[in-house]
Design a protein around this motif. Structure first.
Motif, PDB file in Angstrom:
ATOM      1  N   VAL A  34    -107.130  20.995  67.276  1.00 34.22           N
ATOM      2  CA  VAL A  34    -108.180  20.296  67.935  1.00 34.22           C
ATOM      3  C   VAL A  34    -109.852  20.307  67.588  1.00 34.22           C
ATOM      4  O   VAL A  34    -110.080  19.108  67.484  1.00 34.22           O
ATOM      5  CB  VAL A  34    -108.335  19.987  69.710  1.00 34.22           C
ATOM      6  CG1 VAL A  34    -107.294  19.440  70.019  1.00 34.22           C
ATOM      7  CG2 VAL A  34    -109.464  21.239  70.109  1.00 34.22           C
ATOM      8  N   LYS A  38    -112.060  17.648  64.619  1.00 35.25           N
ATOM      9  CA  LYS A  38    -113.566  16.984  65.327  1.00 35.25           C
ATOM     10  C   LYS A  38    -114.078  16.786  63.999  1.00 35.25           C
ATOM     11  O   LYS A  38    -114.350  17.126  63.095  1.00 35.25           O
ATOM     12  CB  LYS A  38    -113.579  17.923  66.344  1.00 35.25           C
ATOM     13  CG  LYS A  38    -112.896  17.870  67.521  1.00 35.25           C
ATOM     14  CD  LYS A  38    -113.103  18.595  68.771  1.00 35.25           C
ATOM     15  CE  LYS A  38    -112.729  18.459  69.793  1.00 35.25           C
ATOM     16  NZ  LYS A  38    -113.265  19.418  71.107  1.00 35.25           N
ATOM     17  N   LEU A  50    -109.707  16.508  73.035  1.00 38.18           N
ATOM     18  CA  LEU A  50    -108.348  15.690  72.111  1.00 38.18           C
ATOM     19  C   LEU A  50    -110.133  14.959  70.979  1.00 38.18           C
ATOM     20  O   LEU A  50    -110.698  14.500  71.543  1.00 38.18           O
ATOM     21  CB  LEU A  50    -107.594  14.949  71.798  1.00 38.18           C
ATOM     22  CG  LEU A  50    -106.494  15.702  72.356  1.00 38.18           C
ATOM     23  CD1 LEU A  50    -105.523  14.954  73.381  1.00 38.18           C
ATOM     24  CD2 LEU A  50    -105.440  16.381  71.823  1.00 38.18           C
ATOM     25  N   TRP A  54    -109.715  10.936  64.658  1.00 37.99           N
ATOM     26  CA  TRP A  54    -108.858  12.094  64.023  1.00 37.99           C
ATOM     27  C   TRP A  54    -109.320  12.680  62.461  1.00 37.99           C
ATOM     28  O   TRP A  54    -108.784  11.550  61.477  1.00 37.99           O
ATOM     29  CB  TRP A  54    -107.433  12.007  63.986  1.00 37.99           C
ATOM     30  CG  TRP A  54    -107.113  12.086  65.392  1.00 37.99           C
ATOM     31  CD1 TRP A  54    -107.107  10.839  66.442  1.00 37.99           C
ATOM     32  CD2 TRP A  54    -106.203  13.033  66.135  1.00 37.99           C
ATOM     33  NE1 TRP A  54    -106.893  11.337  67.562  1.00 37.99           N
ATOM     34  CE2 TRP A  54    -106.164  12.390  67.434  1.00 37.99           C
ATOM     35  CE3 TRP A  54    -105.635  14.154  65.978  1.00 37.99           C
ATOM     36  CZ2 TRP A  54    -105.013  13.805  68.476  1.00 37.99           C
ATOM     37  CZ3 TRP A  54    -104.927  15.218  66.887  1.00 37.99           C
ATOM     38  CH2 TRP A  54    -105.377  14.726  68.442  1.00 37.99           C
TER      39      TRP A  54
END
Length: 277
Positions: A34, A38, A50, A54
């Motif tokens: 994750v 980021k 999350l 993305w």
């Protein structure tokens, strides 16, 4: 206590321990994944959340910043050559010592190799680096040589222990047929070393692939840097680009993960046969 109930309790305990062990791997992997996707602004928020956006482009940026494919090629070359030369040379040394351990000279050599296991690398690091630079071996070739030599002590211990379980009747039969020591080793003994060779190859490959300290102190040419070494590019004087760094970590992890998934049957089988033997 009821044997059935005791067996059930043991299974539950084993399952709990395996679950804890799995979490120690799964949780850091989740955090790494994750974080790698980021944006820099999201790094200041909840680190476990999350990503809202993305950022697959982080992988592209990490590849460009680390010159990933060149470093990957360097790591593959060093790892493969180290494994090959370690198995070939260390097995011969182990065989020579194992079959002559009753002689005082070879027993002394064996003890000498064992004492090297207790010498930390940082103690000999600087003299070794200066010597390699003097010999113009502060490059990938010198790195391979050091991995072969530095693995010798532990691998000789493995080979001598394994060869002590191999009967000498095979060699005696080969010598009666006219085979010399080298032919006997390569034609008769070396094929029997499959399990211990697999163990040595796995341990050597993992260490060489992940090693950071030896390339750091030996290599000066950036075009020769290995994958662990190029991860330093994300560490600045005051800041660290954690999202790009974690993207690069995943990229560096992927080749070994693929190799393990493809070869896991032979890797596990080799280690188990070596342990049983």
């Amino acid at each position: 206590m009821n044997p059935t109930r005791a067996s059930s309790a043991s299974r539950w305990l084993l399952t709990g321990l395996l679950a804890i062990g799995a979490l120690t791997i799964a949780v850091p992997m989740y955090f790494t994944f994750v974080t790698a996707l980021k944006t820099p602004s999201e790094m200041r928020g909840n680190l476990w959340a999350l990503p809202k956006h993305w950022m697959w482009s982080n992988f592209t940026d990490a590849i460009q910043m680390t010159n990933f494919f060149q470093a990957l090629g360097n790591s593959l070359i060093v790892t493969v050559l180290s494994i090959v030369f370690v198995i070939v040379t260390n097995s011969m040394v182990g065989y020579a010592i194992a079959r002559n351990l009753h002689k005082r000279l070879y027993k002394g050599i064996f003890v000498y190799f064992l004492t090297a296991l207790f010498i930390p690398f940082p103690i000999v690091m600087l003299p070794l680096v200066k010597e390699m630079a003097f010999l113009h071996l502060d490059n990938l070739a010198g790195l391979v040589i050091l991995y072969v030599v530095y693995n010798l002590s532990f691998n000789v211990l493995l080979y001598v222990g394994y060869l002590s379980t191999v009967p000498t009747a095979f060699e005696e039969a080969a010598m009666l047929d006219g085979a010399g020591p080298f032919k006997t080793f390569w034609k008769v003994i070396f094929p029997l070393l499959g399990p211990v060779n697999a163990t040595v190859a796995i341990l050597t490959g993992l260490w060489v692939w992940n090693d950071f300290l030896l390339p750091l102190v030996l290599l000066s040419d950036q075009s020769s840097f290995t994958l662990p070494l190029v991860q330093n590019v994300f560490q600045g004087q005051f800041t660290t680009q954690y999202n790009l760094a974690f993207s690069s970590y995943l990229l560096a992890l992927t080749p070994m993960l693929i190799i393990y998934l493809v070869l896991q049957r032979w890797i596990i089988g080799g280690v188990m046969r070596g342990a049983i033997k």
